[in-house]
Design a protein around this motif. Structure first.
Motif, PDB file in Angstrom:
ATOM      1  N   ASP A   1       7.869   1.873   5.506  1.00  0.00           N
ATOM      2  CA  ASP A   1       6.575   2.403   5.954  1.00  0.00           C
ATOM      3  C   ASP A   1       5.624   2.594   4.768  1.00  0.00           C
ATOM      4  O   ASP A   1       4.954   3.610   4.646  1.00  0.00           O
ATOM      5  N   VAL A   2       5.605   1.637   3.866  1.00  0.00           N
ATOM      6  CA  VAL A   2       4.725   1.586   2.700  1.00  0.00           C
ATOM      7  C   VAL A   2       5.035   2.658   1.653  1.00  0.00           C
ATOM      8  O   VAL A   2       4.326   2.840   0.694  1.00  0.00           O
ATOM      9  N   VAL A   3       6.133   3.376   1.803  1.00  0.00           N
ATOM     10  CA  VAL A   3       6.532   4.388   0.836  1.00  0.00           C
ATOM     11  C   VAL A   3       7.683   3.831  -0.002  1.00  0.00           C
ATOM     12  O   VAL A   3       8.666   3.331   0.544  1.00  0.00           O
ATOM     13  N   ALA A   4       7.561   3.909  -1.329  1.00  0.00           N
ATOM     14  CA  ALA A   4       8.618   3.414  -2.218  1.00  0.00           C
ATOM     15  C   ALA A   4       9.875   4.250  -2.027  1.00  0.00           C
ATOM     16  O   ALA A   4       9.839   5.476  -2.151  1.00  0.00           O
ATOM     17  N   ARG A   5      10.991   3.589  -1.707  1.00  0.00           N
ATOM     18  CA  ARG A   5      12.246   4.290  -1.459  1.00  0.00           C
ATOM     19  C   ARG A   5      13.303   4.000  -2.513  1.00  0.00           C
ATOM     20  O   ARG A   5      14.178   4.806  -2.759  1.00  0.00           O
ATOM     21  N   MET A   6      13.217   2.791  -3.141  1.00  0.00           N
ATOM     22  CA  MET A   6      14.257   2.421  -4.092  1.00  0.00           C
ATOM     23  C   MET A   6      13.684   1.406  -5.083  1.00  0.00           C
ATOM     24  O   MET A   6      12.830   0.590  -4.724  1.00  0.00           O
ATOM     25  N   ARG A   7      14.190   1.463  -6.324  1.00  0.00           N
ATOM     26  CA  ARG A   7      13.769   0.528  -7.365  1.00  0.00           C
ATOM     27  C   ARG A   7      15.004   0.061  -8.115  1.00  0.00           C
ATOM     28  O   ARG A   7      15.817   0.877  -8.564  1.00  0.00           O
ATOM     29  N   LEU A   8      15.174  -1.248  -8.245  1.00  0.00           N
ATOM     30  CA  LEU A   8      16.282  -1.831  -8.993  1.00  0.00           C
ATOM     31  C   LEU A   8      15.710  -2.638 -10.146  1.00  0.00           C
ATOM     32  O   LEU A   8      15.005  -3.625  -9.946  1.00  0.00           O
ATOM     33  N   GLU A   9      16.001  -2.195 -11.371  1.00  0.00           N
ATOM     34  CA  GLU A   9      15.467  -2.835 -12.570  1.00  0.00           C
ATOM     35  C   GLU A   9      16.413  -3.920 -13.058  1.00  0.00           C
ATOM     36  O   GLU A   9      17.622  -3.874 -12.770  1.00  0.00           O
ATOM     37  N   PRO A  10      15.915  -4.910 -13.814  1.00  0.00           N
ATOM     38  CA  PRO A  10      16.761  -5.996 -14.305  1.00  0.00           C
ATOM     39  C   PRO A  10      17.942  -5.518 -15.152  1.00  0.00           C
ATOM     40  O   PRO A  10      18.975  -6.178 -15.214  1.00  0.00           O
ATOM     41  N   ASN A  11      17.819  -4.358 -15.810  1.00  0.00           N
ATOM     42  CA  ASN A  11      18.908  -3.844 -16.646  1.00  0.00           C
ATOM     43  C   ASN A  11      19.988  -3.141 -15.830  1.00  0.00           C
ATOM     44  O   ASN A  11      20.950  -2.618 -16.377  1.00  0.00           O
ATOM     45  N   GLY A  12      19.805  -3.103 -14.485  1.00  0.00           N
ATOM     46  CA  GLY A  12      20.810  -2.501 -13.617  1.00  0.00           C
ATOM     47  C   GLY A  12      20.519  -1.079 -13.205  1.00  0.00           C
ATOM     48  O   GLY A  12      21.221  -0.521 -12.362  1.00  0.00           O
ATOM     49  N   ASN A  13      19.493  -0.451 -13.781  1.00  0.00           N
ATOM     50  CA  ASN A  13      19.138   0.906 -13.382  1.00  0.00           C
ATOM     51  C   ASN A  13      18.637   0.903 -11.941  1.00  0.00           C
ATOM     52  O   ASN A  13      17.781   0.105 -11.572  1.00  0.00           O
ATOM     53  N   LEU A  14      19.166   1.809 -11.137  1.00  0.00           N
ATOM     54  CA  LEU A  14      18.788   1.942  -9.738  1.00  0.00           C
ATOM     55  C   LEU A  14      18.239   3.342  -9.515  1.00  0.00           C
ATOM     56  O   LEU A  14      18.897   4.331  -9.834  1.00  0.00           O
ATOM     57  N   THR A  15      17.034   3.434  -8.983  1.00  0.00           N
ATOM     58  CA  THR A  15      16.416   4.707  -8.665  1.00  0.00           C
ATOM     59  C   THR A  15      16.219   4.769  -7.160  1.00  0.00           C
ATOM     60  O   THR A  15      15.645   3.858  -6.574  1.00  0.00           O
ATOM     61  N   VAL A  16      16.718   5.840  -6.536  1.00  0.00           N
ATOM     62  CA  VAL A  16      16.662   6.002  -5.085  1.00  0.00           C
ATOM     63  C   VAL A  16      16.039   7.350  -4.765  1.00  0.00           C
ATOM     64  O   VAL A  16      16.370   8.349  -5.389  1.00  0.00           O
TER      65      VAL A  16
END
Length: 115
Positions: A90-105
């Motif tokens: 719903d247009v809200v950022a829920r998760m980010r996966l960076e190339p170095n493997g860091n995952l933010t949820v």
């Protein structure tokens, strides 16, 4: 005297050129959608049409393939120029996966099948 150079173009919403309609190195524009397309040589005797500058095109250039951009229901997945995948609901950022493997949820995490 100046010359005007025009690319192939369409004003039909959603229309994408076919590989038979444009040559390698030629650009096509959908002026209704504001999208630019080119013909890509896949290196194996096949050709595809690529939307220039789209999140999918950026993701493809990063080697992320077709998965890197899409919408399923209220979910959207996109890759930025740095190779970071971003998941939106719903247009809200829920998760980010960076190339170095860091995952933010954001929110609660439930894991299945942990070793």
């Amino acid at each position: 005297m100046t010359s005007k150079v025009l690319s192939k173009r369409s004003t039909v919403p959603g229309k994408v050129p076919t590989t038979a309609q444009i040559d390698l190195g030629e650009l096509a524009i959908n002026t209704r959608d504001g999208k630019l397309f080119l013909k890509r040589d896949n290196g194996n005797g096949t050709f595809t049409i690529v939307e220039v500058g789209s999140p999918q095109a950026v993701a493809s250039s990063l080697g992320l393939g077709a998965f890197a951009y899409g919408a399923v229901g209220d979910w959207t997945v996109a890759a930025d120029a740095n190779g970071t995948l971003r998941f939106f609901h719903d247009v809200v950022a829920r998760m980010r996966l960076e190339p170095n493997g860091n995952l933010t949820v954001s929110g609660d995490i439930t894991a299945f099948g942990a070793p």
